[in-house]
Write an enzyme that holds these catalytic residues in place. Structure first.
Site, PDB file in Angstrom:
ATOM      1  N   ARG A  35      -0.351 -13.347   1.648  1.00 51.96           N
ATOM      2  CA  ARG A  35       0.910 -14.091   1.509  1.00 51.96           C
ATOM      3  C   ARG A  35       0.941 -15.321   2.416  1.00 51.96           C
ATOM      4  O   ARG A  35       1.558 -16.327   2.078  1.00 51.96           O
ATOM      5  CB  ARG A  35       2.095 -13.181   1.798  1.00 51.96           C
ATOM      6  CG  ARG A  35       2.292 -12.215   0.660  1.00 51.96           C
ATOM      7  CD  ARG A  35       3.573 -11.473   0.748  1.00 51.96           C
ATOM      8  NE  ARG A  35       3.927 -11.005  -0.587  1.00 51.96           N
ATOM      9  CZ  ARG A  35       4.771 -10.014  -0.822  1.00 51.96           C
ATOM     10  NH1 ARG A  35       5.362  -9.407   0.171  1.00 51.96           N
ATOM     11  NH2 ARG A  35       5.044  -9.663  -2.057  1.00 51.96           N
ATOM     12  N   LYS A 196       6.367   4.670 -10.617  1.00 52.38           N
ATOM     13  CA  LYS A 196       7.812   4.865 -10.768  1.00 52.38           C
ATOM     14  C   LYS A 196       8.364   4.211 -12.030  1.00 52.38           C
ATOM     15  O   LYS A 196       8.456   2.984 -12.103  1.00 52.38           O
ATOM     16  CB  LYS A 196       8.523   4.327  -9.527  1.00 52.38           C
ATOM     17  CG  LYS A 196       8.372   5.265  -8.345  1.00 52.38           C
ATOM     18  CD  LYS A 196       8.769   4.602  -7.049  1.00 52.38           C
ATOM     19  CE  LYS A 196       7.564   4.108  -6.306  1.00 52.38           C
ATOM     20  NZ  LYS A 196       7.605   2.864  -5.673  1.00 52.38           N
ATOM     21  N   GLY A 349       2.740  -6.247  -7.503  1.00 52.99           N
ATOM     22  CA  GLY A 349       2.204  -5.717  -6.238  1.00 52.99           C
ATOM     23  C   GLY A 349       0.852  -5.040  -6.351  1.00 52.99           C
ATOM     24  O   GLY A 349      -0.196  -5.674  -6.254  1.00 52.99           O
ATOM     25  N   GLY A 373       8.936  -7.149  -7.908  1.00 51.09           N
ATOM     26  CA  GLY A 373      10.226  -7.122  -8.597  1.00 51.09           C
ATOM     27  C   GLY A 373      10.608  -8.474  -9.180  1.00 51.09           C
ATOM     28  O   GLY A 373      11.131  -8.551 -10.299  1.00 51.09           O
TER      29      GLY A 373
HETATM   30  P1  AMP Z   1       4.010   1.334  -8.662  1.00 46.32           P
HETATM   31  O1  AMP Z   1       4.364   0.939  -7.258  1.00 46.32           O
HETATM   32  O2  AMP Z   1       5.120   2.032  -9.378  1.00 46.32           O
HETATM   33  O3  AMP Z   1       3.401   0.203  -9.465  1.00 46.32           O
HETATM   34  O4  AMP Z   1       2.900   2.473  -8.528  1.00 46.32           O
HETATM   35  C1  AMP Z   1       1.616   2.266  -8.006  1.00 46.32           C
HETATM   36  C2  AMP Z   1       1.036   3.613  -7.723  1.00 46.32           C
HETATM   37  O5  AMP Z   1       0.990   4.368  -8.912  1.00 46.32           O
HETATM   38  C3  AMP Z   1      -0.373   3.600  -7.197  1.00 46.32           C
HETATM   39  O6  AMP Z   1      -0.352   4.004  -5.857  1.00 46.32           O
HETATM   40  C4  AMP Z   1      -1.107   4.612  -8.080  1.00 46.32           C
HETATM   41  O7  AMP Z   1      -1.916   5.500  -7.353  1.00 46.32           O
HETATM   42  C5  AMP Z   1       0.032   5.358  -8.725  1.00 46.32           C
HETATM   43  N1  AMP Z   1      -0.344   5.978 -10.011  1.00 46.32           N
HETATM   44  C6  AMP Z   1      -0.871   5.394 -11.073  1.00 46.32           C
HETATM   45  N2  AMP Z   1      -1.147   6.288 -12.038  1.00 46.32           N
HETATM   46  C7  AMP Z   1      -0.771   7.501 -11.569  1.00 46.32           C
HETATM   47  C8  AMP Z   1      -0.784   8.817 -12.102  1.00 46.32           C
HETATM   48  N3  AMP Z   1      -1.270   9.068 -13.315  1.00 46.32           N
HETATM   49  N4  AMP Z   1      -0.322   9.819 -11.335  1.00 46.32           N
HETATM   50  C9  AMP Z   1       0.173   9.561 -10.102  1.00 46.32           C
HETATM   51  N5  AMP Z   1       0.230   8.333  -9.546  1.00 46.32           N
HETATM   52  C10 AMP Z   1      -0.247   7.300 -10.266  1.00 46.32           C
END
Ligand code: AMP
Length: 393
Positions: A35, A196, A349, A373
């Site tokens: 950044r 999430k 991110g 976001g």
């Molecule tokens: P986000 O911040 O919502 O974009 O989530 C990113 C995170 O999602 C990363 O740390 C990944 O390890 C996790 N992730 C991706 N696929 C899976 C999955 N099938 N099960 C659990 N965590 C996951």
């Protein structure tokens, strides 16, 4: 069109620059200075014009209180290393110490104010606080794209009291992202992954009817699969989101926007990578098993879609990419994008972080967006006030 830094009278003037230096720290050291590097074009432009540069940023979530570990001193230190010139770090954002330091600045000097979120007035977008910030400078530049979805005093309020413009990073982000929001070339594909669903459902819903198809992987896929009645074993599911997931699927059906969920997944029996692994159907995952990546058939389906696409927006990794081999889906789909030549935006991110170190960061057709976001809200067509206020009439 945004008012550009190039149109602003900055030579030898005091310029307040809102940057996004919300960087990871460990033991008082910046562990990833991406950044900071991204702000360099704007800073170099201002240095060429011998401006007096007053930087302002937030770091973490101090919630309106002074949190010593979130002071910006390590950031100033790393910025000095990058710029090879002194950066004077101050311990507040307003008040006599700051006014005195700024009145003594010479053209080409740089000051970094303290973490602006130490002040509760920042997130409250307090008008008096914004006015006090404005009094520090002759003009204002916003280069904090990562915070552009937050209308705070330093990202929005202050722009009402000073001649203002978009910095070079913010301008580039808006130009790139607008290619996907204004008359995108079709087929237009959106890939969604990550953990999430709560964070992604907004943009998913916003984009229904605007894109031709969604490819869904990552943890978010399981909530949608379960909402359709699939058996997802012990995979990541956000039970509270099941109703919203159903509504989202329903809206997509009404608008004839395809939602393509995983066909198969690479699953583990226990929540450790060393446990038993197998490729299983995504809609019939045995009890006690968790899907950690999209499976080979799904990778193939996603690759075929990517090859035919002209515009691609991607947010969220398709598996637990931090633990190989569960990065396979994310990597292979990314490589297909680089090969396809489609105009692609990768944001949100983690996805950018997952792929940034690889050769893909050099692929000319891919824009790695700096926002999480902010990128998603912009792509979903929402108005971001800190950007709107910089639009030329
Ligand atoms: P986000 O911040 O919502 O974009 O989530 C990113 C995170 O999602 C990363 O740390 C990944 O390890 C996790 N992730 C991706 N696929 C899976 C999955 N099938 N099960 C659990 N965590 C996951």
């Amino acid at each position: 069109m945004l008012r550009s830094l190039r149109e602003l009278e900055v030579t030898k003037r005091r310029v307040l620059v809102r940057v996004d230096y919300n960087v990871p720290l460990q033991n008082g050291q910046v562990t990833d200075d991406t950044r900071l590097r991204e702000s360099l074009p704007t800073l170099e432009y201002l240095l060429q014009h011998r401006a007096k540069i007053i930087l302002i940023s937030h770091l973490g979530r101090p919630n309106g209180k002074v949190v010593p570990e979130l002071r910006l001193d390590p950031v100033a230190q790393q910025l000095e290393n990058l710029l090879r010139r002194p950066v004077t770090k101050l311990d507040s954002c307003i008040g006599p110490e700051v006014s005195r330091a700024i009145s003594q600045m010479k053209p080409g000097e740089i000051v970094l104010l303290e973490n602006v979120r130490f002040y509760p007035q920042e997130e409250a977008n307090d008008e008096n606080f914004a006015r006090e910030l404005a009094q520090l400078a002759d003009c204002y530049v916003n280069d904090a794209f990562g915070t552009a979805h937050r209308a705070h005093a330093s990202t929005y309020g202050v722009a009402r009291f000073l001649p203002s413009a978009a910095g070079l990073l913010l301008e580039r982000e808006v130009t790139m992202l607008s290619k996907a929001t204004k008359d995108p070339k079709r087929p237009f594909l959106t890939i969604v992954g990550g953990a999430k669903l709560k964070d992604k459902i907004g943009v998913l819903t916003d984009l229904i009817g605007k894109v031709d198809a969604f490819l869904i992987g990552g943890g978010v896929a399981f909530t949608l699969l379960k909402a359709q009645g699939a058996r997802v074993g012990s995979s990541l599911v956000d039970e509270k989101m099941l109703d919203e997931a159903r509504q989202c699927l329903e809206k997509a059906r009404e608008h004839k926007t395809e939602i393509i969920l995983p066909h198969d997944v690479h699953a583990v029996r226990e929540s450790t990578a060393g446990g038993e692994q197998a490729v299983v159907p995504a809609a019939a995952i045995p009890d006690g098993w968790q899907g950690w990546d999209i499976g080979p058939k799904t990778i193939q389906i996603f690759q075929e879609r990517v090859e035919r696409a002209e515009t691609i927006v991607w947010a969220g990794p398709l598996g637990k990419f931090e633990q190989p081999p569960f990065d396979t889906g994310t990597r292979e789909v990314a490589q297909a994008i680089a090969r396809s030549g489609a105009f692609a935006i990768i944001g949100g991110g983690d996805t950018a972080a997952a792929l940034h170190q690889s050769d893909l960061s050099r692929a000319k057709n891919i824009h790695f967006s700096t926002g999480g976001g902010a990128t998603l809200e912009f792509l979903g067509g929402r108005k971001l006030l800190p950007i709107e206020i910089l639009r030329a009439d």
